[in-house]
Design an enzyme around this catalytic site. Structure first.
Site, short mmCIF file in Angstrom:
data_model
loop_
_atom_site.label_atom_id
_atom_site.label_comp_id
_atom_site.label_asym_id
_atom_site.label_seq_id
_atom_site.Cartn_x
_atom_site.Cartn_y
_atom_site.Cartn_z
N GLU A 1 0.83 -1.20 0.00
CA GLU A 1 0.00 0.00 0.00
C GLU A 1 0.87 1.26 0.00
O GLU A 1 0.59 2.22 -0.72
CB GLU A 1 -0.92 0.01 1.23
CG GLU A 1 -1.99 -1.05 1.22
CD GLU A 1 -2.81 -1.04 2.50
OE1 GLU A 1 -4.04 -1.22 2.41
OE2 GLU A 1 -2.24 -0.83 3.58
N GLU A 2 1.92 1.25 0.80
CA GLU A 2 2.83 2.39 0.86
C GLU A 2 3.44 2.65 -0.52
O GLU A 2 3.52 3.79 -0.98
CB GLU A 2 3.91 2.13 1.90
CG GLU A 2 4.79 3.33 2.19
CD GLU A 2 5.79 3.06 3.30
OE1 GLU A 2 6.62 3.94 3.56
OE2 GLU A 2 5.75 1.96 3.89
N GLY A 3 3.87 1.59 -1.19
CA GLY A 3 4.44 1.75 -2.52
C GLY A 3 3.41 2.21 -3.54
O GLY A 3 3.70 3.08 -4.37
#
Length: 647
Positions: A312-314
């Protein structure tokens, strides 16, 4: 169409960069003594723009002329919207510039932003705080002399007053129609980036009446929270909540009181909290409870705190990059949001304190579904490769490096560090070194032991020690990144941000240098003594100078051996901190996703008739009814001669 009548306005020198709005109205026409002489550009350069400008009594602008943008204040009357606040060259307005043969306005140029004086009465958001033309509108309502002297003060003040803008409303984004009717102000959003080493609060703003569920987002403020990341408060959870309050107080000063309760607020925690949750889930929940309690004390629409997974962060970082570059959706000259044609999306490279992420659209099918993510944004499908490497963020990686050097040292209390400048010396404890789940302590290590670390300034040994942190063997995968994780070959252009940018920017290596030049510069710095480094950077923090060689060498190893960039594809990496004055990171993409500001499908337009068309249709219907009634009457009379009398 004749020229628009304008009252003569006394002319003076061109406004300076310090006060760019003082004489905005003076550029509307050219008068004797003006510093904007009438220069008509050649027809081949001016294009159809001259055909619009000359009938209005405005000479065609001349490229490079200091007053080449004076025509901009008449754009609204031509049916062309001026740039949106904070985006001097944005949207369809800027697309006119090439046709007119005019360079885009330059921020701070004395003649670039005079159009701003006309924004409030034309229902265009007033300039944002810090914009070159903001201060005159903000001050106008409180410092204006009587109306008889407004001409000498400048047209801007008069327009601000006529629009009813108070000192604060110009900066807060109120919109006012020409008739004085006030409509909705701009909307705000808050996102806390709770990273492993620090926390930051990002304050965003966008038009409240965004079309088709989309909006042009600007970053109003980025407030850095004092102290470490919230994961460091595992033994003092209340301290985590208290640390957020100064930045929340600052946000409340920026957001208008009447809008605060409608401001969506999020807190996203990344790898630091992922590690704490693995280490002690109870303490992680206590930290989340305290930060949520602190935010809930403020009059905002708090929508929860959560830990972002690595993919999700990426992915959200990828959305941020491509949203800011308008490769996902763009406001066209036709006044609608659409997917840009023939536009390649960019990849995203992120380096935090505890993890690193790579996300891009490969040119081949993704073999490992665990590294695949699918998005449908504004009617377009995106199949992306993304992976996050936990423990390979910069802070944790440098700890793993020091631990590996310690475990290979004899005697164990003396550690030689090839990445530290020669002559550097410090004492640390094993308790501080082995305080992370990423760093595995040897069974013989005592937590109370004190270690002496000495820098040797050996770039070759430094690079070799860093490479030993990775496993570059692909194993069963035909292509991989490192540690056996599948990765297709890198493809296309990439934006590298966060730690990747900061590590190389400190050495002035973010200007598109070749890989060979970057490698040579890092080797040279890593050969420097501690005394030399301190003299060259006397104001830099001690810890930062100590880690510069290790951090830049780690960045190089990660990108080249880890993510498999080579001398050719290295040139496709663009190291950035901001785009359009917005910090590049996962927070903007996170908010865009949660507020559905980039919908998955293109919203269907509900078309209807304009008021004038409804009037014409009603009249036409009435005429048709009369004709039908008359026709029936004639037919009836022909069949029955006495029908007329009966009728």
């Amino acid at each position: 169409m004749g020229p628009i009548p304008l009252e003569p306005i006394p002319l003076g020198p061109i406004p300076t960069a310090r006060h760019p709005s003082d004489s905005m109205a003076r550029v509307l026409s050219s008068q004797p003594g003006s510093h904007c002489p009438r220069v008509v550009q050649k027809e081949v350069q001016a294009g159809w723009g001259a055909a619009l400008l000359l009938p209005l009594g405005i000479p065609a602008p001349t490229a490079g002329h200091p007053c080449s943008h004076r025509w901009a204040s008449l754009l609204p009357w031509l049916g062309i919207l001026a740039p949106i606040a904070g985006y001097p060259c944005s949207c369809r307005w800027a697309s006119l510039l090439p046709s007119l043969g005019i360079p885009a306005p330059i921020t701070g140029h004395p003649c670039s932003h005079h159009w701003a004086s006309l924004l409030p009465p034309l229902a265009i958001p007033a300039p944002i705080t810090g914009h070159p033309c903001s201060r005159c509108c903000a001050a106008g309502s409180t410092t204006l002399p009587p109306r008889t002297s407004e001409a000498s003060t400048g047209l801007t003040f008069a327009l601000c007053r006529s629009a009813g803008l108070g000192a604060g409303r110009a900066a807060q984004g109120w919109r006012t129609h020409a008739g004085g009717r006030r409509v909705l102000p701009a909307q705000y959003g808050l996102v806390f980036d709770a990273g492993s080493t620090h926390t930051a609060l990002y304050i965003y703003r966008w038009p409240a009446d965004k079309e088709n569920g989309t909006g042009i987002v600007s970053q109003v403020e980025a407030c850095t929270v004092s102290g470490p990341g919230i994961s460091s408060y595992a033994d003092n959870a209340t301290g985590a909540g208290a640390s957020l309050k100064p930045c929340l107080d600052k946000a409340m000063e920026i957001i208008p009181v009447e809008q605060q309760r409608e401001t969506p607020t999020y807190l996203g925690a990344t790898a630091g909290m992922r590690l704490l949750r693995e280490q002690n889930s109870t303490k992680a929940e206590q930290v989340f409870a305290e930060v949520s309690k602190a935010i809930a004390e403020y009059p905002v629409d708090f929508r929860g705190a959560q830990v972002l997974m690595g993919n999700e962060e990426g992915s959200f970082g990828w959305i941020t990059v491509n949203y800011l570059l308008e490769t996902l959706v763009k406001f066209s000259f036709a006044e609608k949001w659409e997917h840009p044609r023939d536009t390649e999306v960019l990849g995203a490279l992120d380096l935090g304190g505890a993890s690193t992420q790579i996300t891009f659209q490969p040119g081949v099918p993704i073999e490992d579904k665990n590294t695949s993510v699918f998005f449908r944004l504004y009617g377009t499908n995106y199949s992306l490769y993304t992976h996050s490497y936990l423990c390979y963020g910069q802070t944790q990686a440098l700890k793993m490096l020091l631990a590996a050097l310690h475990q290979g040292s004899l005697p164990a209390q003396q550690v030689s560090h090839p990445c530290y400048p020669k002559g550097y010396r410090e004492n640390i404890t094993t308790a501080d070194l082995y305080d992370s789940p990423c760093v595995h302590a040897p069974g013989t290590a005592s937590r109370a032991q004190t270690l002496t670390v000495t820098g040797t300034g050996d770039p070759a040994a430094c690079s070799a020690a860093i490479q030993r942190l990775f496993n570059f063997s692909c194993g069963a995968n035909t292509t991989c990144g490192f540690n056996g994780v599948y990765q297709p070959p890198v493809r296309g252009q990439f934006f590298a941000f966060s730690g990747l940018y900061h590590n190389l920017h400190f050495l002035n290596l973010t200007r598109g240098q070749s890989l060979s030049s970057v490698q040579a510069a890092i080797r040279q710095f890593c050969s420097s003594s501690w005394e030399k480094v301190q003299k060259e950077f006397p104001t830099e923090k001690r810890d930062h100078l100590r880690d510069t060689c290790a951090a830049s060498s780690y960045t190089l190893t990660l990108l080249v051996q880890g993510y498999r960039f080579n001398h050719t594809t290295w040139l496709n990496i663009h190291f950035v901190r901001q785009v359009a004055n917005i910090d590049v990171g996962w927070t903007l993409g996170y908010m865009l996703n949660l507020t559905n500001m980039i919908p998955s499908e293109i919203p269907q337009r509900v078309t209807g008739l304009k008021r004038s068309n409804w009037t014409a249709a009603t009249v036409l219907l009435a005429i048709m009814l009369i004709l039908i009634f008359s026709l029936l009457t004639v037919i009836c009379c022909q069949k029955n001669p006495s029908g007329y009398e009966m009728l």
